[in-house]
Motif scaffolding. Structure first.
Motif, PDB file in Angstrom:
ATOM      1  N   GLY A  95       0.808  -1.218   0.000  1.00 34.87           N
ATOM      2  CA  GLY A  95       0.000   0.000   0.000  1.00 34.87           C
ATOM      3  C   GLY A  95       0.839   1.264   0.000  1.00 34.87           C
ATOM      4  N   LEU A  96       1.924   1.273   0.773  1.00 33.52           N
ATOM      5  CA  LEU A  96       2.791   2.453   0.818  1.00 33.52           C
ATOM      6  C   LEU A  96       3.413   2.740  -0.544  1.00 33.52           C
ATOM      7  N   LEU A  97       3.909   1.700  -1.199  1.00 36.28           N
ATOM      8  CA  LEU A  97       4.525   1.905  -2.507  1.00 36.28           C
ATOM      9  C   LEU A  97       3.492   2.320  -3.546  1.00 36.28           C
ATOM     10  N   ALA A  98       2.276   1.800  -3.425  1.00 34.40           N
ATOM     11  CA  ALA A  98       1.225   2.196  -4.370  1.00 34.40           C
ATOM     12  C   ALA A  98       0.875   3.672  -4.228  1.00 34.40           C
ATOM     13  N   LEU A  99       1.111   4.242  -3.035  1.00 34.27           N
ATOM     14  CA  LEU A  99       0.846   5.670  -2.832  1.00 34.27           C
ATOM     15  C   LEU A  99       1.750   6.543  -3.697  1.00 34.27           C
ATOM     16  N   ILE A 100       2.948   6.049  -4.006  1.00 26.21           N
ATOM     17  CA  ILE A 100       3.901   6.876  -4.753  1.00 26.21           C
ATOM     18  C   ILE A 100       3.421   7.144  -6.179  1.00 26.21           C
ATOM     19  N   PRO A 101       3.107   6.134  -6.992  1.00 25.74           N
ATOM     20  CA  PRO A 101       2.585   6.443  -8.335  1.00 25.74           C
ATOM     21  C   PRO A 101       1.238   7.154  -8.288  1.00 25.74           C
ATOM     22  N   LEU A 102       0.416   6.854  -7.246  1.00 25.99           N
ATOM     23  CA  LEU A 102      -0.860   7.554  -7.117  1.00 25.99           C
ATOM     24  C   LEU A 102      -0.637   9.038  -6.851  1.00 25.99           C
ATOM     25  N   SER A 103       0.307   9.340  -5.967  1.00 29.65           N
ATOM     26  CA  SER A 103       0.624  10.739  -5.677  1.00 29.65           C
ATOM     27  C   SER A 103       1.212  11.434  -6.897  1.00 29.65           C
ATOM     28  N   ALA A 116       8.853  10.742   3.590  1.00 28.14           N
ATOM     29  CA  ALA A 116       7.974  10.230   4.646  1.00 28.14           C
ATOM     30  C   ALA A 116       7.510   8.807   4.328  1.00 28.14           C
ATOM     31  N   VAL A 117       7.158   8.561   3.077  1.00 27.32           N
ATOM     32  CA  VAL A 117       6.717   7.219   2.682  1.00 27.32           C
ATOM     33  C   VAL A 117       7.854   6.213   2.862  1.00 27.32           C
ATOM     34  N   VAL A 118       9.055   6.596   2.445  1.00 33.21           N
ATOM     35  CA  VAL A 118      10.203   5.694   2.570  1.00 33.21           C
ATOM     36  C   VAL A 118      10.534   5.440   4.038  1.00 33.21           C
ATOM     37  N   LEU A 119      10.383   6.447   4.884  1.00 28.96           N
ATOM     38  CA  LEU A 119      10.652   6.281   6.312  1.00 28.96           C
ATOM     39  C   LEU A 119       9.685   5.275   6.944  1.00 28.96           C
ATOM     40  N   VAL A 120       8.406   5.411   6.622  1.00 30.29           N
ATOM     41  CA  VAL A 120       7.416   4.460   7.140  1.00 30.29           C
ATOM     42  C   VAL A 120       7.663   3.077   6.548  1.00 30.29           C
ATOM     43  N   PHE A 121       8.011   3.048   5.254  1.00 32.27           N
ATOM     44  CA  PHE A 121       8.326   1.783   4.594  1.00 32.27           C
ATOM     45  C   PHE A 121       9.484   1.073   5.297  1.00 32.27           C
ATOM     46  N   GLY A 122      10.515   1.835   5.665  1.00 34.32           N
ATOM     47  CA  GLY A 122      11.649   1.248   6.365  1.00 34.32           C
ATOM     48  C   GLY A 122      11.265   0.709   7.731  1.00 34.32           C
ATOM     49  N   THR A 123      10.366   1.396   8.421  1.00 33.47           N
ATOM     50  CA  THR A 123       9.917   0.932   9.734  1.00 33.47           C
ATOM     51  C   THR A 123       9.162  -0.389   9.618  1.00 33.47           C
ATOM     52  N   ALA A 176       9.454   5.685 -13.874  1.00 33.96           N
ATOM     53  CA  ALA A 176       9.771   5.341 -12.488  1.00 33.96           C
ATOM     54  C   ALA A 176       8.541   5.072 -11.625  1.00 33.96           C
ATOM     55  N   PRO A 177       7.470   5.883 -11.697  1.00 34.22           N
ATOM     56  CA  PRO A 177       6.313   5.609 -10.831  1.00 34.22           C
ATOM     57  C   PRO A 177       5.699   4.232 -11.068  1.00 34.22           C
ATOM     58  N   LEU A 178       5.542   3.834 -12.322  1.00 32.79           N
ATOM     59  CA  LEU A 178       4.953   2.528 -12.603  1.00 32.79           C
ATOM     60  C   LEU A 178       5.919   1.393 -12.266  1.00 32.79           C
ATOM     61  N   ALA A 179       7.218   1.657 -12.359  1.00 35.60           N
ATOM     62  CA  ALA A 179       8.184   0.654 -11.939  1.00 35.60           C
ATOM     63  C   ALA A 179       8.052   0.384 -10.438  1.00 35.60           C
ATOM     64  N   ILE A 180       7.801   1.429  -9.663  1.00 35.20           N
ATOM     65  CA  ILE A 180       7.568   1.259  -8.226  1.00 35.20           C
ATOM     66  C   ILE A 180       6.275   0.492  -7.980  1.00 35.20           C
ATOM     67  N   LEU A 181       5.288   0.715  -8.836  1.00 29.26           N
ATOM     68  CA  LEU A 181       4.031  -0.022  -8.709  1.00 29.26           C
ATOM     69  C   LEU A 181       4.248  -1.522  -8.895  1.00 29.26           C
ATOM     70  N   VAL A 182       5.208  -1.882  -9.746  1.00 35.35           N
ATOM     71  CA  VAL A 182       5.542  -3.295  -9.919  1.00 35.35           C
ATOM     72  C   VAL A 182       6.009  -3.893  -8.600  1.00 35.35           C
ATOM     73  N   ASP A 183       6.812  -3.143  -7.857  1.00 35.07           N
ATOM     74  CA  ASP A 183       7.276  -3.615  -6.550  1.00 35.07           C
ATOM     75  C   ASP A 183       6.107  -3.735  -5.586  1.00 35.07           C
ATOM     76  N   ALA A 184       5.163  -2.801  -5.657  1.00 40.65           N
ATOM     77  CA  ALA A 184       3.980  -2.887  -4.799  1.00 40.65           C
ATOM     78  C   ALA A 184       3.228  -4.194  -5.061  1.00 40.65           C
ATOM     79  N   TYR A 187       5.055  -7.158  -3.432  1.00 36.32           N
ATOM     80  CA  TYR A 187       4.786  -7.296  -2.000  1.00 36.32           C
ATOM     81  C   TYR A 187       3.384  -7.847  -1.761  1.00 36.32           C
ATOM     82  N   LEU A 188       2.442  -7.433  -2.586  1.00 37.68           N
ATOM     83  CA  LEU A 188       1.085  -7.963  -2.467  1.00 37.68           C
ATOM     84  C   LEU A 188       1.078  -9.474  -2.703  1.00 37.68           C
ATOM     85  N   LEU A 189       1.765  -9.914  -3.757  1.00 36.99           N
ATOM     86  CA  LEU A 189       1.851 -11.345  -4.042  1.00 36.99           C
ATOM     87  C   LEU A 189       2.538 -12.091  -2.902  1.00 36.99           C
ATOM     88  N   SER A 190       3.614 -11.511  -2.384  1.00 32.72           N
ATOM     89  CA  SER A 190       4.332 -12.140  -1.278  1.00 32.72           C
ATOM     90  C   SER A 190       3.422 -12.305  -0.069  1.00 32.72           C
TER      91      SER A 190
END
Length: 251
Positions: A95-103, A116-123, A176-184, A187-190
């Motif tokens: 969900g966090l990574l999906a926020l990036i291309p959406l934003s 901020a998104v990366v910081l929460v992602f790291g946590t 780049a935004p859609l490439a990040i969506l691929v990672d999202a 994680y969903l599949l995982s």
């Protein structure tokens, strides 16, 4: 398709369906992670016109939670069953990574938002890593832990090598935004794969445990162990080197 007995005898991990699913989930998410590492840099530089300092802060934000909350995360995660933690972490990271291309698509993405998104992602990733390390023994017997860990590390090495290459190709083709969506999606599949695993886990009631006492006991045990102590010190050096590298890049 059934696996013959000679093959099972030679490759005993093939008999563990739970490990094979977990290995698949871990490999998928690791490959996506390296794609995002490259895509974030491209997004920050080409789209957001980040300064060198902002790039350094962005890179450091990914690992800052490990520095601040690493010890506490291990103690807290140890109080709960690992599988729900792993599933929740994967879904939250998706969900966090999906926020990036959406934003980016809505025009509200900025460097402060990205950091901020990366910081929460790291946590959240810290919680995942803490649960990941102690989940494997629930999937395979003790005598198979070494080969199972070896398979996971091999997948990590492949992802580290191929991920940036795939990431560069995706950034060039879809941006780049859609490439990040691929990672999202990875994680969903995982998370969905790990959610289907059936393992027997127990958790101790949190109210019966003392955080400070567990921290002391954990530190004493790790740094008193002849094998874990060198590993822990080496890990400290690795994280310190990454942190210094990020700080150097920002100067």
């Amino acid at each position: 398709m059934t696996i013959s007995e000679p093959v099972r005898a030679r490759y005993p991990l093939l008999s563990s369906a739970g490990f094979l699913w977990f290995w698949s989930a871990d490999s998928v998410s690791m490959a996506g992670t390296y794609i995002t590492a490259l895509a974030l840099q491209v997004l920050a530089v080409e789209t957001l016109r980040a300064s060198p300092i902002e790039l350094g802060v962005l890179g450091a934000a990914r690992w800052l939670p490990y520095l601040l909350f690493g010890l506490i995360a291990g103690v807290l995660v140890d109080r709960y069953r690992r599988r729900p933690v792993l599933v929740a972490a994967d879904l939250v990271r998706a969900g966090l990574l999906a926020l990036i291309p959406l934003s980016a698509a809505t025009g509200v993405l900025s460097m402060p938002v990205l950091i901020a998104v990366v910081l929460v992602f790291g946590t959240v990733s810290l919680a995942y890593d803490a649960a990941h390390q102690s989940f494997l023994p629930t999937l395979v017997p003790p005598e198979l832990l070494t080969p199972a860990n070896a398979r996971l590390e091999q997948s990590s090495a492949v992802a580290q090598t191929c991920g940036p290459v795939i990431g560069g190709w995706l950034v060039r083709i879809v941006g780049a935004p859609l490439a990040i969506l691929v990672d999202a999606v990875s994680y969903l599949l995982s998370g969905l794969i790990v959610a289907r695993l059936r393992v027997a886990e127990r958790s101790d009631p949190p109210q019966d445990r003392n955080l400070r006492k567990e921290l002391r006991e954990g530190l004493r045990w790790v740094y008193g162990h002849r094998m874990l102590a060198p590993l822990a010190i080496a890990s400290h050096g690795w994280f310190s080197a990454r942190w210094c590298q990020r700080c150097t890049c920002s100067s």
